[in-house]
Scaffold this active site. Structure first.
Site: not given
Ligand code: PRP
Ligand code: URA
Length: 207
Positions: A102, A106, A198, A201
């Site tokens: 994400r 945005t 997150d 992370d």
């Molecule tokens: C996080 C999470 C989901 C997403 C959810 O991933 O693991 O994939 O956000 O958010 P949404 O419902 O608003 O799409 P992120 O994009 O942070 O990537 P990552 O897993 O690599 O940290």
């Molecule tokens: N992705 C995450 O990892 N945490 C949140 O709270 C929302 C999206």
């Protein structure tokens, strides 16, 4: 359009450990995998069984086995954190991967990887990601899986919010959603409240 919250004291206790800001990456990962393992019991409640003739040390009888191929699809990165727990229970499952992130400003979803398995069209397909926030990542991942031919799809997460669930149900009404928690809301940055921060992370120790 089903949404199932999998409630159990063991899951609630482990999720509370994960939410705590002071929880280490190691403990976060362990609890996530343990919760995923516990959720398997409910997610596979309706998996079809096939009758097979077997012979026990005592006599011949009929047993029942899962004969349908199962494909697990973690959404990278954080979905990887649920994989071990599920694979412990279903070691024969194949793994397809979808890489999404994400945009932090945005909240737009970007795809950077996608690799399917050969039999996904005939499989029971379980897409996993701990967080269902705006729903954008889940919707995109399901779009990709359907593009591969997947038909029987379930989406499994740890924490969800009403707006994300509603958006996902509208986009993919045929997909069953399983979550360990329905949290309150999204904040102005698209984070789940109270949530756990997150997930990627915290799993990988990247912040
Ligand atoms: C996080 C999470 C989901 C997403 C959810 O991933 O693991 O994939 O956000 O958010 P949404 O419902 O608003 O799409 P992120 O994009 O942070 O990537 P990552 O897993 O690599 O940290
Ligand atoms: N992705 C995450 O990892 N945490 C949140 O709270 C929302 C999206």
């Amino acid at each position: 359009m089903s949404f199932t919250q999998i409630k159990h004291p063991l899951i609630i206790d482990k999720l509370t450990r994960m939410r705590r800001i002071e929880t280490s990456s190691k403990d976060f990962r362990e609890n996530l995998n343990e919760i995923a393992q516990l959720m398997v019991y409910e997610i596979f409640r309706d998996v079809p069984l096939e009758a097979v003739e077997i012979e026990t040390p005592v006599q011949k009888t009929v047993g029942y086995t899962i004969n349908q191929p199962i494909v697990l699809v973690p959404i990278l990165r954080a979905g990887i954190g649920m994989l071990d727990g599920i694979q412990t229970m279903i070691p024969t499952a194949r793994i397809a991967h979808i890489g999404l992130y994400r945009d932090e400003e945005t909240l737009e979803i970007h795809q950077y990887f996608a690799k399917t398995t050969k039999d996904i069209a005939e499989s029971y397909t379980i897409i996993v990601d701990p967080m269902l926030a705006t729903g954008g990542s889940a919707i995109k991942a399901i779009d990709i899986a359907k593009g591969w031919g997947a038909k029987n799809i379930k989406f499994v997460c740890l924490v969800s919010v009403p707006e994300g669930v509603a958006k996902l149900q509208k986009a993919h009404p045929d997909v069953e959603i399983y979550s360990a928690s329905m949290d309150e809301k999204l904040n102005e940055r698209g984070y789940i409240v109270p949530g756990l921060g997150d997930a990627g992370d915290r799993i990988f120790g990247t912040k």
